[in-house]
Enzyme design. Structure first.
Site, PDB file in Angstrom:
ATOM      1  CG  HIS A 101       4.643   0.275  -2.815  1.00  0.00           C
ATOM      2  ND1 HIS A 101       3.522   0.896  -2.336  1.00  0.00           N
ATOM      3  CD2 HIS A 101       4.791  -0.867  -2.085  1.00  0.00           C
ATOM      4  CE1 HIS A 101       3.014   0.164  -1.351  1.00  0.00           C
ATOM      5  NE2 HIS A 101       3.773  -0.908  -1.183  1.00  0.00           N
ATOM      6  CD  GLU A 158       3.051  -4.828  -2.653  1.00  0.00           C
ATOM      7  OE1 GLU A 158       3.545  -5.622  -1.863  1.00  0.00           O
ATOM      8  OE2 GLU A 158       2.773  -3.650  -2.379  1.00  0.00           O
TER       9      GLU A 158
HETATM   10  P1  PGA Z   1       1.309  -4.232   4.368  1.00  0.00           P
HETATM   11  O1  PGA Z   1       2.108  -3.509   3.183  1.00  0.00           O
HETATM   12  O2  PGA Z   1       2.050  -5.522   4.658  1.00  0.00           O
HETATM   13  O3  PGA Z   1       1.345  -3.277   5.505  1.00  0.00           O
HETATM   14  O4  PGA Z   1      -0.064  -4.508   3.860  1.00  0.00           O
HETATM   15  C1  PGA Z   1       2.528  -4.275   2.102  1.00  0.00           C
HETATM   16  C2  PGA Z   1       3.172  -3.416   1.064  1.00  0.00           C
HETATM   17  O5  PGA Z   1       2.862  -2.227   0.950  1.00  0.00           O
HETATM   18  O6  PGA Z   1       4.000  -3.926   0.330  1.00  0.00           O
END
Ligand code: PGA
Length: 238
Positions: A101, A158
């Protein structure tokens, strides 16, 4: 290894470093009370902080949902103080591991090589790796994985600027990124993550195999609304 059924899309809730045991119990009690059913169209998985795995395993199994983790050691069981290995997770029925991540890369300095080792640990343990990438690292990440490992990943697009900002990217951008991922990883399932909520989930589900969401999963009533929107979208598709 879990493979998404053809029509089944994944909704993966990442709690990040939020919630106590009590708050996790309340979240599941609230969702059971609301009684959101998403039928056969979706797999729902919850990724809690490690200490909440017992509560989440129990709550998820009562709802027919899956359990995920937000990280995994790049080493096997052994003398690696502070790390949580795949072997430590036995007994919690962990189905998915979110790996690499952008917050792990940014705050914990994880490299593509670290993430590749984590992917191998997950695959070996029968846990489905969900590898997070964006424009800045997708090539480097793909290059460190063996072809066999790359083909076993779910890839989550992401874009770091979209995470927790409300500044989600366009559906056209997701489609464009999907083509890039297919070139690099092969034909793997693709998720989108970054400010997904009840207003926009439907459009992302049209061009992906699911979504990864953080903020909108934290309050039970909002998460229920997200699931209702997803369900409405899948009905509209039929
Ligand atoms: P968020 O986070 O939905 O708060 O933007 C998404 C993520 O970090 O996968």
């Amino acid at each position: 290894m879990i493979r998404l059924k053809k029509m089944q899309k994944l909704i993966l809730a990442n709690w990040k470093s939020n919630k106590s045991v009590e708050q996790a119990e309340t979240w599941f009690a609230e969702l059971e009370r609301i009684g959101v059913g998403v039928g056969e169209s979706f797999t729902i998985a919850v990724a809690p902080p490690f200490p909440l795995l017992p509560v989440v395993s129990e709550g998820a199994s009562a709802l027919g949902w899956k359990v995920a983790v937000q990280d995994l050691s790049s080493f096997p069981a052994g003398s690696y103080t502070g790390a949580v290995s795949a072997a430590n997770l036995k007994g919690f029925s962990v189905a998915y591991a979110i790996l690499g991540h952008s917050e792990r890369r940014r705050y914990f300095h994880e490299t593509p090589e670290d993430v590749a080792r984590k992917v191998d640990q997950a695959v070996e343990a029968g846990i489905q790796p969900v590898v997070c990438v964006d424009e800045s690292n997708v090539e480097a990440q793909a290059a460190t994985l063996t072809q066999a490992s790359a083909e076993r990943c779910i890839v989550a697009y992401e874009p770091s600027g979209a995470i927790g900002t409300g500044d989600n990217v366009s559906v056209a951008q997701v489609k464009e990124f999907r083509a890039r991922v297919e070139q690099l990883f092969g034909s793997v399932p693709l998720l989108y993550g970054g400010s997904v909520d009840e207003q926009n989930i439907a459009e992302y589900l049209l061009v992906t195999d699911g979504v990864l969401l953080g903020g909108a999963s934290l309050e039970a009533d909002q998460f229920a609304r997200v699931l209702q929107s997803a369900q409405g979208a899948s009905r509209a598709e039929v």
